[in-house]
Design an enzyme around this catalytic site. Structure first.
Site: not given
Ligand code: NAD
Length: 715
Positions: A326, A345, A404, A409, A431, A452, A464, A502
């Site tokens: 994301m 990151d 997540e 966070k 999410s 979102h 959202e 959702n």
């Molecule tokens: P992901 O696992 O692909 O990526 C998460 C990234 O965050 C990783 O690269 C990780 O190294 C990094 N990270 C973790 N802790 C960190 C920190 N303290 N500082 C900096 N970087 C850090 O996850 P994702 O699917 O991209 O999801 C990210 C967020 O988006 C979540 O909150 C998820 O609920 C939300 N989301 C996901 C989707 C989906 O379909 N994947 C859709 C909507 C929202």
């Protein structure tokens, strides 16, 4: 009504007819405008001194946007007589344009849509400006209609059958360059040269006499053999049907109109077009699509707060925390929109992966011709990566998109707050985690908000915007405005488990698992859903989004709506066994590579058997009703709890967020079409299954009063 057409003259004499609706940004073809045009054309028809006529817009970069939106809704309630009258009057008017006793040229600068294109087609020639805003199209299909003011007859006679089918059945407008290449316009020239070039073309047509020959040719049946016609129509029908996936589409009616009318002289072809068009004007599908069109328009102006005068803060720089699926998508979207963005990151490796993902988005767009290498350069030049939060120091907003996990966070918010400006906004892409709860751990809760995005970010239009209980109006307006700048559609909602989309999707997903455990087959459930119009069935959707994600989101729903969410252990067991869906090779179904295997997976059966609650034959009707009613009753609660402000937010959220079938007009409009009373009767059959099928008191009284979510469309 003040006059919208002005006549002037250029040496020749050539009449210059300027269309300029006072006090409006765009020119549209409403009844009063058409009446006035009729009078002007009648006067012009008497002029024997003129060398010709050019038609232009008085609004630079805005030619004719199509029908008058205020009158569009009225189409829904026309009687057969009224439909016939409206179609005949349009045909007569455009026919009189096409019979003017001198050559005529339309000068197109800016969007030229629907009736504007049909009017231009009734003229002898067209020249387009090379203005990037210029587009020529017949988008009637997108609102369930067909181009019935001559479009299905005149366009194929001008550009040939195949290009006409492509334009009419897709509803997609063409660029001036393509229009010139296919012969829709004579030429594409810079806007400032349009008038001179138009007048030159008039003189050329007059001297060569070409306009008379070309009129004759275009009044005749189309110049294709019967075999060619049959072949083209068979291919087009196949394509349209496969795209429609069993849903009604007016593209088939447009094809019928072309097929029946093109072998006849133009006048008879036009009569055939009128008869064919009657079928779609006022149809339920068209009414639904027109409803969506209105909702889209209203949503584009919706600022998400009651205070109309509140100004958004400018967003000149952004930051994104997390470069995963994301985060990389969100950062790319900012960079592509010209907003410099810093992506952070935990390691250089993660950032490199994120950057590779960002580049892939543009690469795949370049492959399909939707982006150029220059876009890649612009995107990369706006994207900066770092493992230090310090790069957020000058950001106006930071969007957090990390794993997540609430503790992770909130810990990250502490670090970010240490470096960002005190007036910067902090947004979370979570999410499932409560925005109000997380806002308690940030320094400026009024500048904390949910933003979102949906996956994949580059393709999903919905965002959202979730306001926590302390989020300020200014923050909401700013994020709404930013989302629009990113070319997304923001929908503001209040915080609640599942937020808007959702919260309504998960009862549908959960119901599919309950149906499976009662005896419905996976294929049956998915087929019923796709026949209803969903892009995929709920079981397939589980496998696609990942069973772990669905399980986790389900837990949030169970905790949030314990009174009506029925938990089943199945998902948890599958996750524990490593069956996470497509990404792990198996979930409900088995996958080889990216492909689902056709046969049932025998290894799934023990999970099913262990959790079975019944083993009965379930009708398709029950499957459909339970899937959709479970969503509907949750959507009703969302409205009653004022999670969103209007029914359109629910309907557009579901259409944009999960692909709820647009032909149905949205979930709440679907309910209106069936009638609340009938919905209650259907739901009564399932009341014993639990509270999820028990309507709220407000819905019951709505049904009693014969009330609706949307007013009926009328004049
Ligand atoms: P992901 O696992 O692909 O990526 C998460 C990234 O965050 C990783 O690269 C990780 O190294 C990094 N990270 C973790 N802790 C960190 C920190 N303290 N500082 C900096 N970087 C850090 O996850 P994702 O699917 O991209 O999801 C990210 C967020 O988006 C979540 O909150 C998820 O609920 C939300 N989301 C996901 C989707 C989906 O379909 N994947 C859709 C909507 C929202």
């Amino acid at each position: 009504m003040p006059s919208v057409f002005q006549l002037s003259e250029r040496p020749g004499p050539i009449a210059v007819l300027t269309f300029d609706t006072p006090d409006k940004k765009v020119n549209t073809l409403g009844r009063a405008v058409l009446e006035e045009l009729g009078q002007v054309v009648a006067q012009l028809a008497e002029r024997t001194d003129l060398h010709g006529l050019v038609l232009r817009s008085g609004k630079p970069g805005q030619f004719i946007a199509g029908a008058d939106l205020n009158e569009l809704g009225a189409l829904v309630s026309l009687t057969t007589e009224q439909k016939r009258k409206a179609l005949t009057e349009g045909h007569q008017l455009f026919d009189s344009v096409s019979n003017l006793p001198f050559p005529t040229v339309s000068l197109i600068d800016g969007p030229c849509m629907g009736g504007g294109t049909e009017l231009s087609l009734a003229m002898d020639e067209r020249i387009a400006s090379t203005n990037p805003k210029t587009r020529i199209g017949l988008p009637e299909i997108t609102i369930g209609l067909i181009p019935a003011w001559g479009g299905t007859q005149r366009l194929p006679r001008l550009v040939g059958l195949n290009y006409a089918i492509e334009m009419i059945c897709s509803g997609e407008p063409v660029t001036p360059q393509k229009a010139a290449a296919i012969g829709l316009v004579f030429d594409a020239v810079p806007a400032e040269k349009l008038l001179d070039e138009g007048c030159r073309l008039v003189e050329y047509l007059r001297e060569s006499g070409d306009w008379k020959k070309s009129r004759e040719k275009r009044r005749a049946p189309i110049d294709n053999s019967l075999d060619q016609l049959l072949f083209s129509f068979a291919c087009a029908e196949g394509l349209v049907k496969s795209k429609a996936k069993g849903q009604p589409t007016s593209a088939l009616v447009a094809l019928q109109s072309m097929q029946g009318g093109l072998t006849l002289p133009l006048d008879d072809g036009l009569a055939f077009e009128r008869e064919t068009a009657e079928e779609v004007i006022g149809s339920e599908t068209s009414a639904n699509l027109i409803g969506i069109f209105f909702m889209n328009t209203a949503l584009a102006r919706d600022r998400g707060v009651a205070n109309d005068s509140l100004q958004p803060r400018p967003i000149q720089r952004a930051g994104v925390l997390g470069s995963g699926l994301m985060g990389a998508g969100i950062a790319t979207t900012h960079a592509r929109s010209g907003i410099p963005c810093a992506m952070v990151d935990v390691s250089e490796e993660r950032l490199a992966d994120g950057l590779a993902r960002a580049s892939k988005v543009i690469e795949s767009r370049i492959e399909i011709g939707r982006a150029t290498p220059a876009d890649m350069v612009q995107m990369l030049s706006h994207l900066n990566t770092s493992i230090s939060h310090a790069v957020f120091a000058d950001a106006d907003i930071v969007v957090e998109a990390i794993t997540e996990n609430e503790a992770l966070k909130t810990e990250a918010y502490g670090k970010i707050t240490g470096v960002i400006r005190p007036d910067a906004i902090l947004a979370s892409n979570t999410s499932t985690i409560s925005i109000s709860r997380m806002s308690k751990s940030v320094k400026n809760p009024e500048r904390f908000v949910g933003m979102h995005f949906f996956f994949p970010v580059d393709r999903m239009q919905l965002v959202e915007v979730i306001r926590g209980d302390q989020t300020s109006d200014e923050t909401v307006v700013t994020v709404v405005e930013l989302a629009r700048k990113l070319r997304k559609t923001p929908i503001v909602c209040n915080d609640c488990p599942g937020f808007l989309v959702n919260r309504i999707l998960l009862p549908y997903m959960n119901e599919s698992v309950l149906l499976l455990l009662e005896g419905a087959a996976m294929d049956q459930i998915d087929k019923v859903a796709t026949r209803f119009g969903f892009p995929m069935g709920p079981i397939a959707l589980h496998d696609l989004v990942g069973l772990d994600t669905a399980f986790y989101a389900g837990q949030v729903m169970i905790a949030g709506y314990r009174d009506r969410t029925v938990a089943t252990p199945l998902l948890g067991q599958l996750v524990q066994a490593g069956r996470l869906g497509k990404k792990s090779g198996s979930g409900f179904r088995k996958f080889v590579g990216k492909k689902q295997t056709p046969a049932d997976d025998p290894e799934f059966l023990p999970f099913l058997e262990r959790n079975r609650t019944a083993s009965r034959q379930i009708s398709d009707e029950e499957v459909e009703q339970r899937l959709v009613l479970a969503m509907l009753f949750e959507a009703v609660r969302v409205l009653e709890e004022k999670i969103v402000r209007e029914p359109m937010h629910v309907d557009m959220g579901l259409i944009l967020g999960i692909g709820f079938p647009p032909m149905k007009g949205g979930l709440l409009r679907w309910c209106d079409n069936i009638g609340a009373q009938k919905i209650l009767e259907r739901a009564a059959k399932y009341a014993a299954l639990g509270k999820r099928f028990q309507p709220t008191d407000q819905f019951v009284s709505m049904a009693k009063n014969n009330a609706r979510f949307y007013p009926k469309m009328t004049m």
